[in-house]
Scaffold this motif. Structure first.
Motif, PDB file in Angstrom:
ATOM      1  N   ASN A   1       3.361  31.410 -47.863  1.00  0.00           N
ATOM      2  CA  ASN A   1       3.041  31.091 -49.260  1.00  0.00           C
ATOM      3  C   ASN A   1       3.894  31.844 -50.260  1.00  0.00           C
ATOM      4  OD1 ASN A   1       0.461  30.623 -47.558  1.00  0.00           O
ATOM      5  ND2 ASN A   1       0.094  29.427 -49.406  1.00  0.00           N
TER       6      ASN A   1
ATOM      7  N   ASN B   1     -15.607  35.300 -49.099  1.00  0.00           N
ATOM      8  CA  ASN B   1     -15.636  33.838 -49.183  1.00  0.00           C
ATOM      9  C   ASN B   1     -15.405  33.176 -47.824  1.00  0.00           C
ATOM     10  OD1 ASN B   1     -15.897  34.054 -52.055  1.00  0.00           O
ATOM     11  ND2 ASN B   1     -13.682  34.393 -52.178  1.00  0.00           N
TER      12      ASN B   1
ATOM     13  N   GLU C   1     -13.722  34.214 -45.185  1.00  0.00           N
ATOM     14  CA  GLU C   1     -12.359  34.328 -44.679  1.00  0.00           C
ATOM     15  C   GLU C   1     -12.236  35.447 -43.648  1.00  0.00           C
ATOM     16  OE1 GLU C   1      -9.853  32.800 -48.597  1.00  0.00           O
ATOM     17  OE2 GLU C   1     -10.036  34.949 -48.212  1.00  0.00           O
TER      18      GLU C   1
ATOM     19  N   LEU D   1      -7.482  33.335 -42.825  1.00  0.00           N
ATOM     20  CA  LEU D   1      -8.035  32.181 -42.123  1.00  0.00           C
ATOM     21  C   LEU D   1      -9.409  31.813 -42.656  1.00  0.00           C
ATOM     22  CD1 LEU D   1      -7.387  33.518 -38.496  1.00  0.00           C
ATOM     23  CD2 LEU D   1      -5.909  31.938 -39.750  1.00  0.00           C
ATOM     24  N   ASP D   2      -9.756  30.555 -42.513  1.00  0.00           N
ATOM     25  CA  ASP D   2     -11.146  30.143 -42.678  1.00  0.00           C
ATOM     26  C   ASP D   2     -11.898  30.604 -41.436  1.00  0.00           C
ATOM     27  OD1 ASP D   2     -13.341  27.956 -41.954  1.00  0.00           O
ATOM     28  OD2 ASP D   2     -13.121  28.021 -44.136  1.00  0.00           O
TER      29      ASP D   2
ATOM     30  N   SER E   1     -13.304  27.305 -39.219  1.00  0.00           N
ATOM     31  CA  SER E   1     -12.345  26.370 -38.623  1.00  0.00           C
ATOM     32  C   SER E   1     -11.107  27.065 -38.077  1.00  0.00           C
ATOM     33  CB  SER E   1     -11.917  25.337 -39.670  1.00  0.00           C
ATOM     34  OG  SER E   1     -11.161  25.965 -40.702  1.00  0.00           O
TER      35      SER E   1
ATOM     36  N   ALA F   1      -8.580  27.582 -39.735  1.00  0.00           N
ATOM     37  CA  ALA F   1      -7.422  27.024 -40.430  1.00  0.00           C
ATOM     38  C   ALA F   1      -6.751  28.111 -41.257  1.00  0.00           C
ATOM     39  CB  ALA F   1      -7.858  25.875 -41.335  1.00  0.00           C
ATOM     40  N   VAL F   2      -5.417  28.104 -41.283  1.00  0.00           N
ATOM     41  CA  VAL F   2      -4.671  29.081 -42.069  1.00  0.00           C
ATOM     42  C   VAL F   2      -4.729  28.682 -43.544  1.00  0.00           C
ATOM     43  CG1 VAL F   2      -2.421  30.123 -42.488  1.00  0.00           C
ATOM     44  CG2 VAL F   2      -3.144  29.635 -40.145  1.00  0.00           C
ATOM     45  N   LYS F   3      -5.243  29.580 -44.368  1.00  0.00           N
ATOM     46  CA  LYS F   3      -5.339  29.313 -45.801  1.00  0.00           C
ATOM     47  C   LYS F   3      -4.107  29.818 -46.548  1.00  0.00           C
ATOM     48  CE  LYS F   3      -9.450  29.654 -47.669  1.00  0.00           C
ATOM     49  NZ  LYS F   3     -10.786  30.157 -48.103  1.00  0.00           N
ATOM     50  N   ARG F   4      -3.567  30.952 -46.113  1.00  0.00           N
ATOM     51  CA  ARG F   4      -2.338  31.472 -46.715  1.00  0.00           C
ATOM     52  C   ARG F   4      -1.756  32.549 -45.808  1.00  0.00           C
ATOM     53  NH1 ARG F   4      -6.795  32.832 -49.451  1.00  0.00           N
ATOM     54  NH2 ARG F   4      -7.284  35.041 -49.838  1.00  0.00           N
TER      55      ARG F   4
END
Length: 470
Positions: free
Chosen positions: A97, A116, A118, A158-159, A162, A164-167
């Motif tokens: 990012n 949040n 993460e 990460l979330d 899931s 999933a990579v957020k940043r």
């Protein structure tokens, strides 16, 4: 003869609730004669032989222990037991990012609970000044020929559900060979330079500063952080660090065949920038723990340990290990990964043992004012079952997960599991000709994260962790 004069307490000789009582009573030596020791160990070896544990696999667990045999990965990356899976979260060259690519040589790593929902991974990159993987850093601790040195850390956010990579972004730059490190209870990552170099020395052409420091990186960082070395923690060939949450003491390893185990006593627990005292471990009656030529460290016996203060810890001549030895500190064989368990620290000695393929020590800090104790928890007798353990972590069930780091004619590195009883099992096998590093668990214990060193890949491993067969 260290066996006749060393102070140690047999784990098997104590009754429940008497962990430190023998040491605490009068401080007298509890001596086991050499004849008695040989008799006891001979009987123990005979018993192991009856169980099928030969000299080539003395401490290997029975085949039934573990999560089952490893299943070959059709993608040729990582073999895992049936029911386990991995996901590649991040890999070399992915655009992050901040506009820079994921750097190479991913090594030590820590996982933190963020806000949040993460999860935050802070990942080391063991890059030298002449490594060029395209990862240009805007600012950092040191430069060479006008370019910020590429070593440092990156964040992966990460979330937590899931994965999933957020940043992703770089969080520290300008350092050299950030090898391992350790997490702190106050949610920072201690990243360690395995490079005690100076301007004009090795890698030193064009450098303006000395290296070989520890840097502290907040898990909450949103970008590049202030690269302030923790000078009071010493300048040496740093490898890893772990913090005892009950005392704030920090245990430090040095990746050298003749280094000691260090301890940092902070002036203000939780505030490492406030300084403190650097110390080295002395084992009563044992000067050399490596067991290369003499069996000084006996498995499952707890030796008394004390600590001596070191001076001039910024060590411009890189001689802290010699000062420690002169003050009686015990020599250990390539101290690498270290991690806190429930009430003890585990330390991986990469080249320790009679076969020089690895040991694991268990250090039990005193909670009642008596002496600390240290014991040889595990020693490999064969490179076929455990070879050159490096980074390690403690799993939620108390097992150790150890990353192998061996580069021989046939590079074949595993994640090895060690139960609380010291029994081995295979957790994973890397199919690439490189090493595994940075193993760490998510706070809920459901995900094991690990790095493939080069080319960089960061993996998330999930599976039936509750289905371990003892």
């Amino acid at each position: 003869n260290p066996l006749s004069k060393g102070r140690f307490v047999s784990s098997s000789a104590q009754k429940p609730g008497q962990k430190n009582q023998a040491i605490k009573r009068t401080g007298e030596n509890r001596v086991i004669s050499r004849r008695r020791f040989i008799g006891q160990t001979g009987a123990a070896f005979a018993a192991l032989a009856m169980l099928g544990c030969t000299d080539r696999g003395l401490t290997q667990a029975p085949r039934a222990v573990g999560y089952g045999p490893l299943v070959e990965d059709p993608n040729g990356l990582l073999d895992l037991p049936e029911g386990f899976n991995y996901r590649v979260l991040s890999q070399l060259g992915d655009l992050m990012n901040d506009g820079t690519p994921v750097p190479d040589k991913a090594d030590g790593m820590g996982c933190f609970q963020g806000e949040n929902g993460e999860l935050i991974l802070v990942r080391n990159h063991e890059l030298r000044p002449d490594d060029d993987d395209g990862s240009q850093i805007a600012e950092g601790f040191d430069t060479r020929n006008g370019r910020v040195l590429p070593g440092g850390t990156s964040h992966i956010v990460l979330d937590s559900q899931s994965l999933a990579v957020k940043r992703q972004f770089r969080s520290l730059g300008g350092t050299i060979r950030n090898c391992a490190g350790g997490t702190t209870p106050w949610n920072t990552w201690l990243t360690c330079e395995e490079a005690p170099v100076s301007p004009g020395g090795r890698y030193g052409d064009g450098l303006s500063r000395s290296h070989g420091w520890i840097f502290e990186v907040p898990a909450s960082a949103a970008g590049l952080t202030n690269p302030a070395p923790l000078r009071a923690m010493g300048r040496f060939n740093h490898e890893a660090a772990c913090v005892d949450p009950s005392s704030g003491l920090v245990y430090l390893t040095e990746d050298r065949d003749d280094g000691p185990l260090y301890r940092f006593v902070p002036a203000q627990p939780g505030n490492l920038q406030a300084g403190g005292r650097l110390q080295a471990m002395v084992i009563e009656g044992v000067k050399d723990t490596r067991n290369w030529s003499t069996q000084n460290m006996i498995q499952n016996y707890r030796f008394e340990a004390r600590w001596v203060d070191l001076e001039d810890v910024e060590s411009p001549n890189d001689d802290l290990r010699y000062q420690a030895a002169a003050k009686g500190a015990a020599v250990i064989a390539r101290g690498e990964g270290t991690h806190m368990g429930k009430n003890e620290a585990y330390i991986c000695l990469t080249s320790g043992g009679t076969e020089k393929v690895g040991q694991v020590f268990r250090l039990s800090p005193s909670r009642d004012g008596s002496s600390d104790t240290v014991e040889l928890f595990f020693e490999s007798r064969s490179h076929h079952v455990f070879n050159s353990g490096d980074n390690l972590t403690v799993a939620p069930n108390g097992h150790l997960i150890v990353c192998e780091d061996q580069y021989t004619d046939v590079v074949d590195n595993y994640l090895r599991g060690l139960t609380t009883a010291g029994l081995l099992y295979d957790m994973a096998r890397l199919r690439l000709q490189t090493e595994l590093a940075g193993a760490c668990f998510s706070p809920n214990g459901q995900v094991l994260f690990v790095n493939v060193f080069a080319p960089t890949r960061t993996l998330a491993i999930t599976g039936p962790w509750d289905q371990f067969v003892a």
